[in-house]
Design a protein around this motif. Structure first.
Motif, PDB file in Angstrom:
ATOM      1  N   VAL A  24       0.918  33.635 132.777  1.00 55.18           N
ATOM      2  CA  VAL A  24      -0.150  34.042 132.096  1.00 55.18           C
ATOM      3  C   VAL A  24      -0.569  35.543 132.544  1.00 55.18           C
ATOM      4  CG1 VAL A  24      -2.866  33.631 131.876  1.00 55.18           C
ATOM      5  CG2 VAL A  24      -1.128  31.465 132.236  1.00 55.18           C
ATOM      6  N   ASN A  25      -0.450  36.397 131.487  1.00 59.68           N
ATOM      7  CA  ASN A  25      -0.622  37.790 131.817  1.00 59.68           C
ATOM      8  C   ASN A  25      -0.008  38.171 132.952  1.00 59.68           C
ATOM      9  OD1 ASN A  25      -2.352  37.759 129.494  1.00 59.68           O
ATOM     10  ND2 ASN A  25      -4.225  37.070 130.960  1.00 59.68           N
ATOM     11  N   GLY A  26       1.344  37.927 133.444  1.00 63.66           N
ATOM     12  CA  GLY A  26       2.080  38.755 134.505  1.00 63.66           C
ATOM     13  C   GLY A  26       1.657  37.644 135.736  1.00 63.66           C
ATOM     14  N   LEU A  27       1.106  36.580 135.812  1.00 70.14           N
ATOM     15  CA  LEU A  27       0.952  35.793 136.911  1.00 70.14           C
ATOM     16  C   LEU A  27       1.467  34.521 136.695  1.00 70.14           C
ATOM     17  CD1 LEU A  27      -0.267  36.274 139.942  1.00 70.14           C
ATOM     18  CD2 LEU A  27      -2.599  35.276 138.928  1.00 70.14           C
ATOM     19  N   ARG A  28       2.347  33.791 137.657  1.00 69.45           N
ATOM     20  CA  ARG A  28       2.869  32.590 137.503  1.00 69.45           C
ATOM     21  C   ARG A  28       1.818  31.503 138.010  1.00 69.45           C
ATOM     22  NH1 ARG A  28       8.272  32.657 140.323  1.00 69.45           N
ATOM     23  NH2 ARG A  28       7.429  33.874 141.723  1.00 69.45           N
ATOM     24  N   THR A  29       1.716  30.379 137.238  1.00 66.46           N
ATOM     25  CA  THR A  29       0.808  29.327 137.424  1.00 66.46           C
ATOM     26  C   THR A  29       1.608  28.459 138.803  1.00 66.46           C
ATOM     27  OG1 THR A  29       1.893  27.933 135.896  1.00 66.46           O
ATOM     28  CG2 THR A  29       0.112  29.134 135.296  1.00 66.46           C
TER      29      THR A  29
END
Length: 202
Positions: A24-29
């Motif tokens: 999400v927007n460059g950040l992994r969950t």
């Protein structure tokens, strides 16, 4: 029984499939790390993902290692010139609140904004991050003597719920928000804690 059409079959399979991980927007969950079997390795990987946010200018600008805040995506010294002062609130006569109000204020030209939040201040110098490695930052944020006297539960609450941390995702016109969302940052923090809060070694 009627035979499923091709589109109907695809729809049925999609409905039955588990929710997959995503970036999400460059950040992994958190789910993207589930296939790392070794818990310590997964913990390190989760912290390295936290670093995607920690190393972003929205965070580093307020976590300098010196007495001058930084600003902008290029992390230049604050203009007009200001200093940390007592409690990170600025010097007498030039407090942070002199210019930074309760919310972001867009310039009348619409091409930028003055950031705002109450309170608005620098992180304590013990929490300075600029130029430090992931290992150094990890050890620092786990140390109550250098993290505002927080235990790991308090650290999670800070990352997941603190409004000034959350400002990084709503920084006003003219600034790139931090990667992901505060909710994902909080989830990653909790998952890192749950896997032993292991720090990178390199």
């Amino acid at each position: 029984m009627k035979t499923l059409t091709r589109l109907g079959l695809i729809a049925a399979l999609a409905w039955a499939a588990p929710v997959s991980a995503e970036t999400v927007n460059g950040l992994r969950t958190v789910d993207e790390f589930a296939d790392i079997a070794d818990e310590s390795e997964r913990s390190v990987a989760l912290f390295n993902e936290l670093m995607v946010v920690i190393e972003h200018p929205r965070c580093l600008n307020c976590h300098p290692v010196g007495d001058v805040p930084l600003q902008g995506d290029d992390m230049q010294p604050h203009q007009p010139p200001v200093v940390r002062g007592v409690g990170g609130m600025g010097a007498p006569g030039m407090r942070c609140s002199t210019c930074h109000g309760a919310e972001n204020v867009t310039y009348t030209s619409g091409d930028g904004s003055i950031p705002g939040h109450v309170p608005w201040h620098l992180a304590p110098i013990e929490m300075g991050w600029v130029g430090k490695s992931a290992t150094e930052i990890c050890e620092q944020i786990k140390d109550p003597a250098r993290n505002g006297n927080l235990d790991l539960a308090g650290l999670h609450e800070h990352n997941a719920e603190d409004g000034l941390v959350g400002w990084g995702w709503e920084p006003g016109v003219g600034r790139e928000p931090a990667p992901g969302t505060q909710a994902i940052f909080g989830d990653l923090t909790q998952a890192w804690i749950d896997t032993g809060a292991v720090c990178p070694t390199t």
